[in-house]
Write a protein that holds these residues in place. Structure first.
Motif, mmCIF file in Angstrom:
data_model
loop_
_atom_site.group_PDB
_atom_site.id
_atom_site.type_symbol
_atom_site.label_atom_id
_atom_site.label_comp_id
_atom_site.label_asym_id
_atom_site.label_seq_id
_atom_site.Cartn_x
_atom_site.Cartn_y
_atom_site.Cartn_z
ATOM 1 N N GLY A 1 49.731 53.291 -45.256
ATOM 2 C CA GLY A 1 49.665 53.702 -43.861
ATOM 3 C C GLY A 1 48.272 53.570 -43.277
ATOM 4 O O GLY A 1 48.111 53.218 -42.107
ATOM 5 N N ALA A 2 47.252 53.829 -44.085
ATOM 6 C CA ALA A 2 45.873 53.681 -43.613
ATOM 7 C C ALA A 2 45.586 52.231 -43.254
ATOM 8 O O ALA A 2 44.970 51.941 -42.223
ATOM 9 C CB ALA A 2 44.902 54.173 -44.678
ATOM 10 N N ALA B 1 50.796 56.843 -48.000
ATOM 11 C CA ALA B 1 49.644 57.130 -47.146
ATOM 12 C C ALA B 1 48.585 56.037 -47.231
ATOM 13 O O ALA B 1 47.955 55.689 -46.219
ATOM 14 C CB ALA B 1 49.044 58.478 -47.521
ATOM 15 N N ALA B 2 48.362 55.494 -48.426
ATOM 16 C CA ALA B 2 47.353 54.434 -48.581
ATOM 17 C C ALA B 2 47.764 53.189 -47.795
ATOM 18 O O ALA B 2 46.939 52.563 -47.112
ATOM 19 C CB ALA B 2 47.166 54.096 -50.059
ATOM 20 N N TYR C 1 49.980 58.767 -43.636
ATOM 21 C CA TYR C 1 48.513 58.675 -43.575
ATOM 22 C C TYR C 1 47.946 59.711 -42.602
ATOM 23 O O TYR C 1 46.991 60.426 -42.927
ATOM 24 C CB TYR C 1 48.091 57.273 -43.155
ATOM 25 N N THR D 1 47.341 63.197 -43.734
ATOM 26 C CA THR D 1 46.182 63.469 -44.588
ATOM 27 C C THR D 1 44.915 63.730 -43.790
ATOM 28 O O THR D 1 43.903 64.156 -44.358
ATOM 29 C CB THR D 1 45.922 62.291 -45.549
ATOM 30 N N SER E 1 47.714 51.252 -40.114
ATOM 31 C CA SER E 1 47.174 51.895 -38.913
ATOM 32 C C SER E 1 45.987 51.119 -38.375
ATOM 33 O O SER E 1 45.875 50.876 -37.166
ATOM 34 C CB SER E 1 46.755 53.333 -39.225
#
Length: 241
Positions: free
Chosen positions: A137-138, A134-135, A225, A228, A141
């Protein structure tokens, strides 16, 4: 010696590449007997270069009662199970795309459509676990999508106002499928390249803007990401007077 190493590497790599561009499929006899698969599969293979080998039993991927709902045949809801194979997962994405749906409903022997691509079912298929970072992915993105979409507060004033924000799209019921297959949804195909998935742009149809280039792992990170994010609060529905 180096030459011999290169030859050996090529010999070992070839079967792996071949496996990535093909998979085995188990399907009901009626699908093949009716001509449906002879109609459907070549259209997918022509577009992607992925070959599908039909098996009566034991196929890695299969049409049946388990997996993702893909189309209806009368009262019967058919599902597709990719078996986790990358090429079969790409076939699943194609079946659910607008192009795939049109192809499915275009099978009409004697002028009568056999299948309906619109599937509605009360039973919800168990979602696959998220495997992305997710990190990461941020960051991806913001880098890949932030020129058009509001990804988070850091680019709130730098995106295109007419495009929906990530938090808004997070509120869609099918948000995950949209993000996993965003490169198939307009306008993304015109300027998006997915490593080892999409075909290069035609020479006479180059990308209208600087292309977005991502890998499947990066897409998985983007999805992780987005998972979340808290969906945007659009307020209560408007009440009619």
């Amino acid at each position: 010696m180096f030459k011999a190493f290169v030859i050996c590497a090529a010999l070992f790599a070839a079967p792996v590449l071949a496996q990535e561009k093909s998979f085995t499929l188990q399907a009901p006899f009626s699908f093949n007997d009716s001509g449906f698969l002879r109609y459907l599969l070549p259209r997918f293979s022509l577009k992607t270069g992925i070959k599908i080998h039909l098996l009566e039993v034991g196929g890695l991927a299969r049409f049946g009662e388990e997996g993702t709902p893909v189309f209806r045949e009368g009262a019967t809801l058919w599902r597709f199970d990719s078996g986790g194979h990358p090429a079969a997962e790409r076939f699943e994405i194609w079946l659910l795309s607008d192009t795939g749906k049109r192809t499915i409903e275009g099978f009409a022997p004697n002028g009568i459509a056999v299948f309906k691509a619109k599937v509605e079912t009360v039973a919800v298929a168990k979602p696959k676990p998220l495997t992305g970072d997710a990190a990461l992915g941020a960051r991806i993105s913001l880098d890949k999508c932030g020129r058009c979409h509001v990804v988070h507060e850091s680019n709130r004033m730098k995106a295109i106002g007419s495009t929906p924000s990530f938090k808004l799209m997070r509120g869609f019921e099918d948000w995950r499928r949209r993000y996993e297959a965003f490169y198939l949804l307009n306008p993304h195909p015109a300027f998006t390249q997915v490593f080892e998935v999409t075909e290069p742009f035609a020479a006479h149809l180059p990308s209208p803007i600087v292309p977005i280039e991502v890998s499947l792992d990066e897409i998985a990170a983007i999805v992780a990401y987005v998972a979340t994010l808290k969906p945007a609060d659009l307020g209560s529905p408007i009440q009619s007077q």
